[in-house]
Design an enzyme around this catalytic site. Structure first.
Site, PDB file in Angstrom:
ATOM      1  N   ASN A  99     -72.771  33.411   9.974  1.00  0.00           N
ATOM      2  CA  ASN A  99     -71.505  33.895  10.798  1.00  0.00           C
ATOM      3  C   ASN A  99     -70.936  35.199  10.283  1.00  0.00           C
ATOM      4  O   ASN A  99     -70.470  35.192   9.239  1.00  0.00           O
ATOM      5  CB  ASN A  99     -70.598  32.657  10.659  1.00  0.00           C
ATOM      6  N   HIS A 122     -71.085  33.432  19.882  1.00  0.00           N
ATOM      7  CA  HIS A 122     -70.848  33.756  18.620  1.00  0.00           C
ATOM      8  C   HIS A 122     -71.528  32.717  17.788  1.00  0.00           C
ATOM      9  O   HIS A 122     -71.729  31.523  17.850  1.00  0.00           O
ATOM     10  CB  HIS A 122     -69.228  33.463  18.412  1.00  0.00           C
ATOM     11  N   CYS A 162     -63.198  35.898  14.874  1.00  0.00           N
ATOM     12  CA  CYS A 162     -64.707  35.875  15.525  1.00  0.00           C
ATOM     13  C   CYS A 162     -64.600  36.237  16.890  1.00  0.00           C
ATOM     14  O   CYS A 162     -65.781  36.413  17.679  1.00  0.00           O
ATOM     15  CB  CYS A 162     -65.161  34.445  15.341  1.00  0.00           C
TER      16      CYS A 162
HETATM   17  N1  COA Z   1     -73.087  21.134   0.546  1.00  0.00           N
HETATM   18  C1  COA Z   1     -73.165  19.799   0.162  1.00  0.00           C
HETATM   19  N2  COA Z   1     -72.125  19.143   0.525  1.00  0.00           N
HETATM   20  C2  COA Z   1     -71.164  19.652   1.164  1.00  0.00           C
HETATM   21  C3  COA Z   1     -71.083  21.096   1.668  1.00  0.00           C
HETATM   22  C4  COA Z   1     -72.051  21.686   1.258  1.00  0.00           C
HETATM   23  N3  COA Z   1     -72.371  23.157   1.284  1.00  0.00           N
HETATM   24  N4  COA Z   1     -69.983  21.227   2.358  1.00  0.00           N
HETATM   25  C5  COA Z   1     -69.197  20.005   2.350  1.00  0.00           C
HETATM   26  N5  COA Z   1     -69.973  18.932   1.800  1.00  0.00           N
HETATM   27  C6  COA Z   1     -69.756  17.642   1.582  1.00  0.00           C
HETATM   28  C7  COA Z   1     -68.086  17.538   1.747  1.00  0.00           C
HETATM   29  O1  COA Z   1     -67.651  17.577   0.565  1.00  0.00           O
HETATM   30  C8  COA Z   1     -67.995  16.183   2.349  1.00  0.00           C
HETATM   31  O2  COA Z   1     -68.348  15.170   1.263  1.00  0.00           O
HETATM   32  P1  COA Z   1     -67.305  13.772   1.104  1.00  0.00           P
HETATM   33  O3  COA Z   1     -67.666  12.866   2.555  1.00  0.00           O
HETATM   34  O4  COA Z   1     -67.935  13.087  -0.152  1.00  0.00           O
HETATM   35  O5  COA Z   1     -65.928  14.286   1.100  1.00  0.00           O
HETATM   36  C9  COA Z   1     -69.246  15.916   3.298  1.00  0.00           C
HETATM   37  O6  COA Z   1     -70.211  16.981   2.751  1.00  0.00           O
HETATM   38  C10 COA Z   1     -68.782  16.040   4.674  1.00  0.00           C
HETATM   39  O7  COA Z   1     -67.991  17.335   4.793  1.00  0.00           O
HETATM   40  P2  COA Z   1     -67.676  17.847   6.148  1.00  0.00           P
HETATM   41  O8  COA Z   1     -66.740  19.273   6.068  1.00  0.00           O
HETATM   42  O9  COA Z   1     -66.859  16.516   6.995  1.00  0.00           O
HETATM   43  O10 COA Z   1     -69.013  18.205   6.909  1.00  0.00           O
HETATM   44  P3  COA Z   1     -69.230  18.741   8.634  1.00  0.00           P
HETATM   45  O11 COA Z   1     -70.101  17.705   8.916  1.00  0.00           O
HETATM   46  O12 COA Z   1     -68.042  18.773   9.163  1.00  0.00           O
HETATM   47  O13 COA Z   1     -69.833  19.932   8.262  1.00  0.00           O
HETATM   48  C11 COA Z   1     -69.396  22.218   8.316  1.00  0.00           C
HETATM   49  C12 COA Z   1     -69.160  21.078   7.813  1.00  0.00           C
HETATM   50  C13 COA Z   1     -68.508  23.452   7.843  1.00  0.00           C
HETATM   51  C14 COA Z   1     -70.814  22.713   8.328  1.00  0.00           C
HETATM   52  C15 COA Z   1     -68.818  21.988   9.808  1.00  0.00           C
HETATM   53  O14 COA Z   1     -67.491  21.248   9.952  1.00  0.00           O
HETATM   54  C16 COA Z   1     -68.780  23.409  10.821  1.00  0.00           C
HETATM   55  O15 COA Z   1     -69.859  24.011  10.977  1.00  0.00           O
HETATM   56  N6  COA Z   1     -67.550  23.582  11.124  1.00  0.00           N
HETATM   57  C17 COA Z   1     -67.267  24.800  12.091  1.00  0.00           C
HETATM   58  C18 COA Z   1     -67.088  25.958  10.955  1.00  0.00           C
HETATM   59  C19 COA Z   1     -67.266  27.108  11.988  1.00  0.00           C
HETATM   60  O16 COA Z   1     -67.838  27.344  12.721  1.00  0.00           O
HETATM   61  N7  COA Z   1     -66.055  28.001  11.338  1.00  0.00           N
HETATM   62  C20 COA Z   1     -65.939  29.337  11.978  1.00  0.00           C
HETATM   63  C21 COA Z   1     -65.338  29.401  13.438  1.00  0.00           C
HETATM   64  S1  COA Z   1     -65.473  30.813  14.037  1.00  0.00           S
END
Ligand code: COA
Length: 333
Positions: A290, A260, A120
């Site tokens: 993204n 980004h 990214c």
């Molecule tokens: N739909 C529904 N539930 C989902 C899900 C989806 N698409 N993805 C994850 N969950 C669930 C998980 O299984 C978890 O359930 P549990 O508590 O029963 O285990 C719960 O939601 C929380 O998951 P978590 O991963 O802790 O969520 P989060 O608040 O961290 O949000 C992202 C997830 C991916 C949106 C967030 O972490 C994020 O944006 N991170 C940065 C990613 C990024 O930018 N990457 C590229 C970098 S360049």
């Protein structure tokens, strides 16, 4: 510096272009593929839909479409381009560089062509290379393209990653000019110790794909989203401050932040850290998701074409991605 003009030789962005594939995949569409919903995705990411490349549409096709628009905007003929850099982690093939596939599609016959892989942060790394080439006088007109077909490396059964990414390309023409405008500062960094937070395990020379790796979906992107989120905010905020200071500016003097587009909440946290009103941030994530190395040049092109970003304004690009990698560029348009 030229004694007559007394202006520094700078890398000036003289044209922008972008390309998004036609097909739109909405959160509702995704909810039919994995257990998720718009109610879960939108508040956590700011994404409502993303574009997906058509069957047979390659990264070099998308890169060429964006590049063509940037050349037109700059009023530069393809033969004038002496360097083409494509930033991508989804190349057409492992060899040769995707830039070499883009070259005949654009007719940039006099360009040296290569790719750079910094995920990214790829566009910022590539733009920094372009800047070094033009500042030394080694190259005069550079086409920098960020292009990705993330749909090809996504596990469409993994709801924690498949909701985030999209396909597309963005491009800029960079020219050497004695000017008040252009790139004022760039800062970059990396931390390879944290590579396992966001990576693809199989399919490279270290672990070529086998029937087993394919069955286990090890050819697809894996990410520890929560940890990545925290690193992204910290590094994007710190590197922004560093680049702004290097440019001899203060955060208040930045007219536009083009970050980004990974997650709207990351973008909001960065702008809050810089004490900037949210309206200064260019956001396309709602309809692009993204697009990795393509996200900054796509957002830039959209904001230039709709008249938000104007000549003379100061702009901050800031990115973070797999590697880990990060970087920020401050420029005057
Ligand atoms: N739909 C529904 N539930 C989902 C899900 C989806 N698409 N993805 C994850 N969950 C669930 C998980 O299984 C978890 O359930 P549990 O508590 O029963 O285990 C719960 O939601 C929380 O998951 P978590 O991963 O802790 O969520 P989060 O608040 O961290 O949000 C992202 C997830 C991916 C949106 C967030 O972490 C994020 O944006 N991170 C940065 C990613 C990024 O930018 N990457 C590229 C970098 S360049």
């Amino acid at each position: 510096m030229n004694a007559e003009s007394a202006l520094p030789l700078r890398a000036v962005l003289t044209g922008t272009g972008s390309y998004l594939p036609e097909k739109t995949l909405t959160n509702d569409d995704l909810s039919k593929m994995v257990e998720t919903s718009d109610e879960w995705i939108y508040p956590r990411t700011g994404i409502r839909s993303r574009r997906i490349a058509a069957e047979g549409e390659s990264v070099s096709d998308m890169a060429a479409a964006a590049g063509r628009r940037a050349l037109e905007a700059a009023g530069v003929q393809p033969e004038e381009i002496d360097l083409l850099i494509v930033a991508t982690v989804t190349p057409d093939a492992p060899m040769p560089a995707t830039a070499c596939y883009v070259q005949p599609k654009l007719g940039v016959v006099n360009a040296t062509c290569f790719d750079i892989a910094a995920a990214c942060s790829g566009f910022i790394y590539a733009l920094d290379l372009a800047r070094q080439f033009v500042r030394t006088g080694a190259k005069k007109k550079v086409l920098v393209i960020g292009a990705e077909k993330m749909s090809s490396i996504i596990d469409w059964t993994d709801r924690t990653t498949c909701i985030l990414f999209g396909d597309g390309a963005g491009a800029v023409v960079v020219e050497a000019r004695e000017s008040e405008s252009g790139i004022l500062a760039t800062e970059t960094g990396s931390d390879g110790n944290l590579a396992p937070l966001l990576y693809i395990e199989a399919g490279g020379s270290n672990l070529p794909n086998t029937p087993e790796t394919l069955l286990e979906h090890r050819q697809f992107l894996k990410m520890e989203g929560h940890t990545i989120f925290k690193h992204a905010v910290r590094h994007m905020a710190n590197i922004s401050l560093k680049a702004i200071a290097d440019a001899g500016l203060t955060p208040e003097q930045i007219d536009w932040i083009v970050p980004h587009q990974a997650n709207l909440r990351i973008m909001q946290a960065v702008s809050k850290f810089l004490n900037a009103p949210q309206e200064k941030t260019v956001s396309t994530i709602e309809f692009t998701g993204n697009t990795t190395a393509a996200s900054i040049p796509i957002a830039l092109d959209i904001a230039v074409r709709d008249g938000r970003i104007k000549p003379g304004q100061t702009v901050l690009f800031v990115a973070f991605g797999a590697g880990l990698t990060w970087g920020a560029t401050v420029l005057r348009m």
